[in-house]
Motif scaffolding. Structure first.
Motif, PDB file in Angstrom:
ATOM      1  N   ALA A   1       0.800  -1.233   0.000  1.00 33.79           N
ATOM      2  CA  ALA A   1       0.000   0.000   0.000  1.00 33.79           C
ATOM      3  C   ALA A   1       0.836   1.289   0.000  1.00 33.79           C
ATOM      4  O   ALA A   1       1.403   1.637  -1.026  1.00 33.79           O
ATOM      5  CB  ALA A   1      -1.009  -0.020   1.108  1.00 33.79           C
ATOM      6  N   THR A   2       0.948   1.975   1.127  1.00 35.87           N
ATOM      7  CA  THR A   2       1.533   3.319   1.102  1.00 35.87           C
ATOM      8  C   THR A   2       2.923   3.348   1.739  1.00 35.87           C
ATOM      9  O   THR A   2       3.172   2.656   2.722  1.00 35.87           O
ATOM     10  CB  THR A   2       0.647   4.309   1.883  1.00 35.87           C
ATOM     11  N   PRO A   3       3.829   4.153   1.165  1.00 37.80           N
ATOM     12  CA  PRO A   3       5.125   4.337   1.829  1.00 37.80           C
ATOM     13  C   PRO A   3       4.918   5.050   3.166  1.00 37.80           C
ATOM     14  O   PRO A   3       4.036   5.890   3.295  1.00 37.80           O
ATOM     15  CB  PRO A   3       5.894   5.233   0.861  1.00 37.80           C
ATOM     16  N   ARG A   4       5.707   4.688   4.157  1.00 37.08           N
ATOM     17  CA  ARG A   4       5.613   5.326   5.476  1.00 37.08           C
ATOM     18  C   ARG A   4       7.026   5.704   5.906  1.00 37.08           C
ATOM     19  O   ARG A   4       7.995   5.424   5.211  1.00 37.08           O
ATOM     20  CB  ARG A   4       4.998   4.353   6.477  1.00 37.08           C
ATOM     21  N   THR A   5       7.129   6.315   7.064  1.00 39.65           N
ATOM     22  CA  THR A   5       8.450   6.760   7.503  1.00 39.65           C
ATOM     23  C   THR A   5       9.379   5.577   7.735  1.00 39.65           C
ATOM     24  O   THR A   5      10.584   5.698   7.588  1.00 39.65           O
ATOM     25  CB  THR A   5       8.354   7.591   8.800  1.00 39.65           C
TER      26      THR A   5
ATOM     27  N   PHE B   1       5.288   3.697  -8.711  1.00 37.09           N
ATOM     28  CA  PHE B   1       5.309   5.170  -8.661  1.00 37.09           C
ATOM     29  C   PHE B   1       6.729   5.735  -8.564  1.00 37.09           C
ATOM     30  O   PHE B   1       6.932   6.926  -8.770  1.00 37.09           O
ATOM     31  CB  PHE B   1       4.455   5.689  -7.508  1.00 37.09           C
ATOM     32  N   GLY B   2       7.708   4.907  -8.255  1.00 38.19           N
ATOM     33  CA  GLY B   2       9.084   5.402  -8.207  1.00 38.19           C
ATOM     34  C   GLY B   2       9.824   5.282  -9.533  1.00 38.19           C
ATOM     35  O   GLY B   2      10.977   5.714  -9.639  1.00 38.19           O
TER      36      GLY B   2
ATOM     37  N   LEU C   1       0.753  -2.163 -12.511  1.00 35.54           N
ATOM     38  CA  LEU C   1       0.746  -0.700 -12.430  1.00 35.54           C
ATOM     39  C   LEU C   1       0.020  -0.146 -11.211  1.00 35.54           C
ATOM     40  O   LEU C   1      -0.510   0.966 -11.252  1.00 35.54           O
ATOM     41  CB  LEU C   1       0.187  -0.108 -13.733  1.00 35.54           C
ATOM     42  N   HIS C   2      -0.003  -0.894 -10.113  1.00 39.73           N
ATOM     43  CA  HIS C   2      -0.448  -0.293  -8.855  1.00 39.73           C
ATOM     44  C   HIS C   2       0.697   0.544  -8.291  1.00 39.73           C
ATOM     45  O   HIS C   2       1.872   0.189  -8.415  1.00 39.73           O
ATOM     46  CB  HIS C   2      -0.856  -1.379  -7.845  1.00 39.73           C
TER      47      HIS C   2
ATOM     48  N   GLY D   1       8.514   0.969  -6.346  1.00 44.19           N
ATOM     49  CA  GLY D   1       7.593   1.838  -5.609  1.00 44.19           C
ATOM     50  C   GLY D   1       8.220   3.197  -5.318  1.00 44.19           C
ATOM     51  O   GLY D   1       9.427   3.391  -5.490  1.00 44.19           O
ATOM     52  N   GLU D   2       7.388   4.140  -4.882  1.00 41.78           N
ATOM     53  CA  GLU D   2       7.887   5.496  -4.583  1.00 41.78           C
ATOM     54  C   GLU D   2       9.028   5.427  -3.567  1.00 41.78           C
ATOM     55  O   GLU D   2       8.940   4.724  -2.566  1.00 41.78           O
ATOM     56  CB  GLU D   2       6.740   6.360  -4.032  1.00 41.78           C
ATOM     57  N   GLY D   3      10.097   6.151  -3.856  1.00 41.56           N
ATOM     58  CA  GLY D   3      11.241   6.176  -2.953  1.00 41.56           C
ATOM     59  C   GLY D   3      12.313   5.150  -3.293  1.00 41.56           C
ATOM     60  O   GLY D   3      13.336   5.074  -2.603  1.00 41.56           O
ATOM     61  N   THR D   4      12.111   4.372  -4.356  1.00 44.97           N
ATOM     62  CA  THR D   4      13.085   3.328  -4.696  1.00 44.97           C
ATOM     63  C   THR D   4      14.476   3.904  -4.937  1.00 44.97           C
ATOM     64  O   THR D   4      15.481   3.332  -4.507  1.00 44.97           O
ATOM     65  CB  THR D   4      12.609   2.526  -5.933  1.00 44.97           C
TER      66      THR D   4
END
Lengths: 301, 301
Positions: free
Chosen positions: B11-15, B67-68, B61-62, B36-39
């Motif tokens: 699901a979502t990136p977290r700290t 997203f990264g 494409l989820h 994913g985002e932040g890769t």
């Protein structure tokens, strides 16, 4: 008015620096300005409530200013958000976001409104009873806007002691707060200044990133309280700043000086430098009131 | 063969947790799987050289799997990369990436090749002299592939002592490594087994995320050395797993057992749980050789 800088470094996200994103809290509204990759994690780190963000402003479509937008929008949906979300940004932002939502077959749980910008003139893009937001056309390698956030002047403050002394009925209070005089039963006119105090001054904040040195923005941001102006380079890289349509710290300071800003905040530093202290030193040769933006730093006015 | 998990939470990136991305080093090739985002920041944190990555595989494409990607591609360009980059992923990935590059007026400094996938059957999508990569069609809410990475068997190893003993000319060495016998001048045939050792066994790695429990993949991954299989949920959420087309840890273990995998690696954990140890406990009730994937963890085989 409170500014929280989530990220203020140029180009690529790194382990210790984040690309551009900031949160402006003004008159109890929370505005997210730019949204580089990792913004949603920076929001969490800085304990900004996702649910309080209803308006996101995107200056331009370079990755370090908007690659985190789709992730932020998606996460809001995964968390079950139902409140409308408004996105203000260059034409094209709607196509990018909706294409990604379509291909992932993931639609938002809330209404998403896109306000796409194309004008090369400053225009009002948001207004409610407390705040007004105008674009600041900037000069960069792609179509770019800065944003001017202005508080609307509040009501005057009732001088409680004075209204009691003149025995003024509460029915007149709203008129007094609006600046009106009061005529007593005997015909005496009490001037408003005797019955009220000046309102808290309306503050303004200008976000200008990314841009080459551009004096055309000065009339738009004239007398602004706080100016965030990009300073990608030090003066030693002035030629590179011009070539890449960025600014130096001294150019940011010159804009602050000529616009009669009260406070300058620097940011969008190139990661080629070892530290950022030198940006402040160089800017202060031209303009004294300089704050160094940095990731996770907040300022209040 | 070395697997570095950059992120393995759903699901979502977290700290403290990152969405799916991993690096597989196999036969001196470096493959990036999902992004994913932040890769790109995770790559930096794990000291993976950007320049060694020439192939990126995207399962679906989820957002938490891709997203990264645009940020990674952009950063490679900002760093002046010139080597070709190959992207393997569902149809649509090319449109998303090129639209963003177009709207940001930022083109890559290197050639970008898209290999868009549409087939619902397993197919070979990459092959060179050392490695072969096949798709593993998965069942999820959008078109999704896992990927099977197989080393090609290497050459046999020369038995240096034996070839000296038989006084065999170096001209025959390559033939021996290829499995050939040698005929001496006097007509004696020396069998290959006397002149060489078996090659290092060829290893294989299967990446299966995201997917519902699906026995149709078993013939494709049969006898795989290492199976990474998503385990979004614990058994208490089995109904939710089915509904969202994800798997439980026990379902991942059942696939590992039926496919005769040597090793199971778990990942893609829902962030609803306090820790991940329970995933291993539940999986081991069915299949013994379980490793817990976690962000920043590496395994070697």
């Amino acid at each position: 008015m409170k500014l929280t800088i989530l990220g203020c470094y140029a180009a690529t996200p790194r382990t210790i620096t984040n690309p551009t994103s900031q949160v402006l809290e003004i008159k109890n509204r929370l505005f997210l300005i730019d949204c580089g990759e990792g913004t949603q994690v920076q929001l969490r780190k800085n304990k900004i409530k996702f649910s309080k963000i209803n308006h996101i402003f995107i200056s331009h479509l370079h990755g370090d200013h908007f690659f985190g937008l789709i992730g932020t929008i998606s996460t809001f949906a995964l968390l079950g958000r139902t409140t409308d979300l408004h996105i203000y940004g260059p034409k094209g932002v709607k196509e990018i976001i909706t294409l990604q939502l379509k291909l992932s077959n993931s639609w938002t749980t809330y209404e998403l409104f896109f306000h796409e910008l194309e004008s090369k003139e400053s225009e009002v893009i948001f207004e409610d009873n407390r705040v007004i937001v105008k674009t600041i056309p900037l000069k960069h390698r792609v179509y770019t806007n800065g944003f001017l956030f202005q508080e609307k002047p509040g009501e005057r403050k009732l001088n409680v002691e004075a209204v009691q002394q003149y025995d003024i009925h509460t029915a007149y209070y709203q008129k007094i707060k609006g600046g009106g005089d009061v005529t007593l039963d005997d015909g005496t006119v009490i001037e408003n200044e005797k019955l009220s105090f000046d309102p808290i001054p309306a503050l303004s904040y200008a976000f200008c990133s990314d841009t080459v040195y551009n004096e055309a923005i000065i009339p738009i941001i004239k007398d602004v309280d706080v100016l965030y102006h990009e300073s990608t380079f030090l003066e030693s890289e002035a030629a590179l700043a011009l070539k890449t349509l960025h600014s130096t710290a001294q150019e940011a300071a010159t804009i602050a000086l000529k616009a009669n800003a009260k406070q300058l905040v620097l940011g969008h530093y190139s990661t080629r430098y070892d530290g950022i202290e030198r940006f402040k030193v160089e800017a202060q040769e031209i303009f004294p009131n300089v704050l160094l933006g940095d990731d996770g730093v907040s300022f209040e006015w």
